[in-house]
Design a protein around this motif. Structure first.
Motif, PDB file in Angstrom:
ATOM      1  N   GLU A  78      -7.493  -4.810  -6.646  1.00  0.00           N
ATOM      2  CA  GLU A  78      -7.582  -3.348  -6.670  1.00  0.00           C
ATOM      3  C   GLU A  78      -6.531  -2.738  -5.735  1.00  0.00           C
ATOM      4  OE1 GLU A  78     -10.759  -0.211  -5.170  1.00  0.00           O
ATOM      5  OE2 GLU A  78     -11.683  -1.963  -6.134  1.00  0.00           O
ATOM      6  N   TRP A  79      -6.406  -3.360  -4.545  1.00  0.00           N
ATOM      7  CA  TRP A  79      -5.396  -2.885  -3.594  1.00  0.00           C
ATOM      8  C   TRP A  79      -3.996  -3.039  -4.179  1.00  0.00           C
ATOM      9  CZ3 TRP A  79      -6.388   0.154   0.256  1.00  0.00           C
ATOM     10  CH2 TRP A  79      -7.657   0.120   0.863  1.00  0.00           C
ATOM     11  N   LEU A  80      -3.764  -4.160  -4.862  1.00  0.00           N
ATOM     12  CA  LEU A  80      -2.437  -4.371  -5.439  1.00  0.00           C
ATOM     13  C   LEU A  80      -2.127  -3.304  -6.489  1.00  0.00           C
ATOM     14  CD1 LEU A  80      -2.374  -8.245  -5.710  1.00  0.00           C
ATOM     15  CD2 LEU A  80      -1.036  -6.801  -4.171  1.00  0.00           C
ATOM     16  N   ARG A  81      -3.155  -2.885  -7.223  1.00  0.00           N
ATOM     17  CA  ARG A  81      -2.944  -1.809  -8.194  1.00  0.00           C
ATOM     18  C   ARG A  81      -2.522  -0.530  -7.478  1.00  0.00           C
ATOM     19  NH1 ARG A  81      -6.943  -4.206 -11.124  1.00  0.00           N
ATOM     20  NH2 ARG A  81      -8.649  -3.070 -10.143  1.00  0.00           N
ATOM     21  N   GLU A  82      -3.179  -0.277  -6.350  1.00  0.00           N
ATOM     22  CA  GLU A  82      -2.813   0.915  -5.568  1.00  0.00           C
ATOM     23  C   GLU A  82      -1.352   0.846  -5.132  1.00  0.00           C
ATOM     24  OE1 GLU A  82      -4.969   2.559  -2.497  1.00  0.00           O
ATOM     25  OE2 GLU A  82      -6.517   3.198  -3.903  1.00  0.00           O
ATOM     26  N   ILE A  83      -0.982  -0.351  -4.658  1.00  0.00           N
ATOM     27  CA  ILE A  83       0.399  -0.525  -4.187  1.00  0.00           C
ATOM     28  C   ILE A  83       1.363  -0.255  -5.342  1.00  0.00           C
ATOM     29  CG2 ILE A  83       2.068  -2.213  -3.339  1.00  0.00           C
ATOM     30  CD1 ILE A  83      -0.269  -3.571  -1.883  1.00  0.00           C
ATOM     31  N   GLU A  84       1.041  -0.863  -6.480  1.00  0.00           N
ATOM     32  CA  GLU A  84       1.857  -0.702  -7.683  1.00  0.00           C
ATOM     33  C   GLU A  84       2.039   0.778  -8.001  1.00  0.00           C
ATOM     34  OE1 GLU A  84       3.881  -2.076 -11.043  1.00  0.00           O
ATOM     35  OE2 GLU A  84       3.007  -3.283  -9.444  1.00  0.00           O
TER      36      GLU A  84
END
Lengths: 203, 774
Positions: free
Chosen positions: A102-108
């Motif tokens: 989920e965090w990686l999606r935010e970063i993306e």
């Protein structure tokens, strides 16, 4: 617009679930202390530490964000200007690891494309309560093209290494960018392109 | 005999001659020698004897005086013994006295203690009697004062007294007192509750003052807070009902919840203001935070109610979800109109601002109360107090609730900003004769409005987030819009470079397809495309300026905020960092301007100017007197060139901002200088041809000097030097200007170039040129 006394300035933003130890990592690195019973961070906190690597002064602007959901819209606004993100989870907390995608999606969604992301598994001093194996984390980090490190803010394990390694990588990245930018600005009669590093000097 | 004695007196053996030795002497000579020696010794002895006799008198005198002193000595001895006796006696006496004083002292202190105890016992009795009469007469203050007196008595003294003869009596008194104490506590508590129920403030305050006398500080504050909280709750409930029942058309209807919240805060502030003196006087300093802790809990409850009704009544969450939906999918079925968000955004920021103001008030009050209360306290107590205050301020439900609201607010404000900016871009129009188009002013108006609104929330994190988001919007989205406009290119005019025109048309079509929502209108005519490009360049420059202005204004606003003691050092640093990012975006616009100018220069200026420069080649400079005179009358090149330039640049002068036009003319002059240099090197010159060129160059420089404020002499330095060379009488004349003779002139041409230019003169022999030593 005073020229300050440093060669590089980088913005590092720490993100990850609430309670994984982001503030403790920052405090350990910037002030050398481990504040027990640390309350939840509100909004964003901001610390500066200048380190010297191979004779060059590097100013690290470290943004410590709140992990709680209700601050998300505040913290997200800082992603884009970050040179590096430290994505932190707690090795004794499976949940904090499961939230990583989920965090990686935010970063993306919010960070810039050149951002360097480091995955950090914190709290290795509580090894007996470990819920996420190092191998699993390493495999995950590799699959996402992230550098992985396990730390203990309490015992000061790998904390210096985390920030200094990151600074080194940021420097080499910045050098490459500067090189590319210089090649770009070869048109005659045109002002020299200002790399994003130089931009940091405008205060 | 005398000899031997004298010898003995001198320590024996010192006389050289003993009797045995004399007796053993046999030779006359030896005897004589011995004799004379003895005689000499005798003489010495005589002298010594004389001396001794002369001293006899003095010795006798001394002896006499000594004999006379004898009886005196005996007298002194007696006196001394007497003195020593006296001293010993005094010493004993002193010791006796001091030990008596010590005993007296002890006796005195015991006496005091006895008196104290007697007093205490009397007090005890007095208290006991007093309490009972006071209680009978319902004089609770009096009764409490007696209990307070009793409580402040030394417990060990009372304990000792009980062991005395009158123990039983004291025991009884004590028992009575303790009973009265308990009774009074219950009584006061009951009376207080009754007063609370009756809403009788004077009675409430009356009993509130009694609690500390009974040692019930915490309970007193708790009960009093309970009373105050009930008041707060009652008032808040009334206000909320009033707000909910109010007509939607009233003047401040759109801010009714912010106003209700404000009333709540003001009410609490007033309570603190009013009751702080009582608490300070009767409970001592440092106790205010206890009161405020209780009040804050009520404040949290009431504020939550207001916020809940706000969320419900204003459809806050649904609006947020709608906004989120519109942000995710660009084409939502029920797209929310940004302008419709204005009232709710204003209300949320006002609520946040009021909350910040209120919490700041609480912080100041508690801090100053701690300052007095903790002035003598240890460091860790102070720190503990500080921490509990921080916890109270930062983790109270009110704060959390407001943070949640602000979290939603930021997303909605971002949406508002993006949507409004998109709209401004879509509606972009440029009035004839205006240098910039409407969207630049519109966009910065919107950004200013949104960031200004975030600033009005008084929440530093909220402000920083909006600064970051507007930086992002300006840097990526809005810059992209301008970038796309510039990417369409500056169309080449019909009679040149058709290919270029085709390319930009294709570019235009592609980008219109890709940027559906941003692209405004097709460009019907070349003129419009040209204007559009020039306006875009102006837009980019103004943007870069506007960003710096925005940053400066925000800095000033923040300084004002900080001067009201809002936010710490770290808050300042946060804002500074966010504003620095914003300033760097200004540079990105500047870069874009340079890029666009470069494009304009290579797409429009260079292709147009180049043929005009090349016309120079068609004018022979290998001329004789007659042609020179003819040129004088009918200028073959430079006048037309200048007229062309003037006409060509007029369009840019009218369409570009002065700063950009300056930069463009600078690029133009550089290009002319370079191009002219090239064609000159391709021509041949006679002596008069050189003179002609010199004249032409002077006219050109004179003209260009009038159109630009930058110095162009420097750009034309090489050409001027070429003209000088082409004007020489003889090859060797160059030496008058070269090397040591160059004077103030700095040669921009290399020796090889000088030779090359000399060779352009048809009348200079190449051998002479080769022979030159440069």
């Amino acid at each position: 617009m005073s020229m300050e006394d440093y060669d590089f300035l980088f913005k590092i933003v720490l993100i990850g679930n609430a309670g994984v130890g982001k503030t403790c990592l920052v405090r350990r690195f910037t002030q050398g202390l481990f504040p027990p019973g640390q309350g939840a961070t509100i909004g964003v906190d901001f610390m500066i530490k200048t380190v010297e690597i191979k004779g060059e002064k590097i100013k690290l602007q470290i943004w410590d964000t709140a992990g709680q959901e209700r601050f998300r819209s505040i913290t997200q606004s800082y992603y884009r200007s970050a040179n590096a993100l430290i994505l932190t989870y707690d090795i004794t907390c499976e949940e904090s690891f499961r939230c990583l995608p989920e965090w990686l999606r935010e970063i993306e969604q919010y960070a810039n494309n050149e951002v360097i992301t480091v995955l950090v598994g914190n709290k290795i001093d509580l090894a007996e309560r470990r819920e996420v194996s190092q191998q699993r984390a390493e495999e995950f980090a590799e699959s996402q093209n992230m550098y992985y490190l396990e730390t203990s803010a309490k015992e000061s394990d790998n904390v210096e290494k985390l920030f200094l390694d990151l600074a080194c990588r940021l420097i080499s990245e910045a050098r490459q960018n500067a090189l590319v930018n210089n090649v770009d600005s070869s048109l005659p009669g045109e002002g020299k392109t200002i790399s994003y590093l130089n931009c940091c000097n405008f205060n | 005999m005398a000899v031997s004695r004298s010898a003995c007196m001198r320590g024996g053996g010192s006389s050289a001659l003993s009797m045995e030795k004399l007796c053993s002497l046999t030779e006359l000579q030896q005897l004589e020698a011995a004799y004379s020696q003895l005689c000499a010794e005798e003489k010495v002895v005589d002298v010594e004897l004389e001396e001794l006799f002369s001293q006899q008198n003095a010795v006798e005198n001394k002896m006499l005086s000594l004999q006379r002193m004898g009886p005196n000595l005996q007298l002194i001895e007696g006196d001394a013994e007497q003195l020593s006796g006296m001293i010993a006696f005094t010493c004993n006496l002193a010791e006796n006295v001091s030990s008596k004083v010590r005993q007296l002292d002890l006796a005195k202190s015991r006496l005091y203690q006895a008196i104290q105890r007697a007093d205490d016992i009397l007090d005890l009795k007095f208290c006991m009697d007093g309490v009972q009469t006071s209680l009978k007469n319902e004089e609770y203050e009096q009764a409490a004062a007696h209990i307070h007196r009793y409580l402040s008595l030394d417990k060990s003294v009372i304990e000792l007294s009980r062991q005395g003869k009158e123990g039983s009596m004291i025991d009884a008194s004590l028992h009575h007192l303790q009973e009265s104490e308990q009774r009074l506590k219950v009584l006061v508590s009951d009376k207080f509750d009754a007063a609370t129920k009756a809403g009788d403030l004077p009675q409430v305050e009356r009993f509130f003052k009694i609690f500390p006398l009974l040692g019930l500080h915490e309970e007193g504050i708790r009960k009093f807070s309970g009373y105050l909280c009930a008041q707060v709750a009652k008032k808040a409930e009334e206000n909320l009902q009033l707000a909910l029942g109010s007509e939607g058309k009233e003047r401040r209807a759109a801010l009714i919840f912010a106003d209700t919240l404000t009333l709540l805060f003001e009410g609490i502030a007033r309570i603190v203001e009013t009751h702080q003196p009582i608490v300070e006087t009767y409970y001592g300093p440092g106790k205010l935070h206890m009161l405020i802790k209780h009040l804050q809990a009520e404040c949290d409850r009431q504020a939550e109610k207001v916020v809940d009704r706000f969320i419900q009544q204003r459809d806050y969450h649904r609006k947020f979800q709608q906004v989120q939906g519109s942000m995710m999918r660009s084409s939502s079925t029920e797209k929310i109109e940004p302008r419709d968000l204005d009232p709710i955004l204003a209300e949320v920021t006002l609520m946040s601002a009021r909350t910040e103001l209120y919490l700041r008030f609480i912080k100041r009050r508690v801090l100053s109360d701690f300052e007095v209360g903790d002035s003598m306290a240890a460091e860790d107590v102070k720190q503990e107090h500080q921490q509990s205050l921080d916890k109270l301020l930062n983790h109270c439900l009110l704060r959390c609730t407001m943070q949640e609201l602000i979290g939603y607010y930021i997303t909605m404000e971002e949406f508002y900003m993006r949507e409004s900016v998109n709209k401004a871009v879509v509606m972009d129009a440029c009035e004839h004769g205006q240098l910039i188009s409407s969207m630049v002013d519109d966009v910065f108006y919107i950004v200013k409005k949104c960031v200004g609104r975030a600033l009005s929330s008084s929440s530093i994190d909220c402000l920083c987030a909006m600064i970051n988001l507007s930086t992002t919007m300006l840097e990526s989205d809005f810059r992209e819009v301008l970038c796309n406009k510039l990417r369409m290119g500056f169309p080449a005019t019909t009679f040149q470079d058709i290919q270029r025109g085709v390319t930009s048309a294709v570019n235009l079509m592609q980008s219109s397809l890709q940027q559906g929502k941003f692209d405004t209108k097709g460009i019907e005519t070349n003129d419009e495309a040209k204007t559009s490009f020039l306006v875009s360049l102006n837009n980019v420059e103004v943007c870069s300026e506007n960003i710096m202005t925005l940053k400066k204004n925000l800095e000033n606003d923040c300084n004002k905020l900080f001067s009201q003691d809002l936010g710490s050092e770290s808050a300042k640093a946060k804002i500074e960092s966010c504003l620095a990012d914003m300033a760097s975006v200004s540079n990105k616009f500047r870069d874009l301007l340079q890029e666009g100018l470069g494009e304009l220069n290579s797409a429009a200026v260079k292709p147009q100017i180049k043929p005009w420069i090349n016309l120079f080649l068609s004018v022979s400079h290998n001329i004789e007197e007659e042609e020179f005179n003819d040129y004088e009358a009918n200028d073959p090149w430079v006048q037309q060139f200048i007229v062309n330039l003037e006409q060509f640049m007029a369009e840019f002068k009218a369409g570009l901002s002065p700063v950009i036009y300056e930069t463009l003319t600078s690029l133009l002059t550089s290009f002319i200088a370079l191009g002219l240099e090239k064609v000159v090197l391709k021509s041949t010159f006679s002596r008069l041809g050189g003179l002609q060129f010199d004249k032409e160059l002077r006219s050109l420089i004179a003209y260009l000097t009038t159109v630009t404020t930058w110095t162009i002499r420097d750009k034309f330095a090489r050409l001027s030097q070429m003209a000088t060379i082409l004007n020489l009488e003889r090859v060797t004349e160059i030496l008058d200007y070269w090397g040591a003779n160059s004077g103030p002139l700095t040669w921009r041409l290399t020796p090889a170039e000088v030779r090359q230019v000399l060779a352009l003169r048809v009348d200079f022999r190449s051998e002479d040129i080769k022979r030159l030593r440069l």
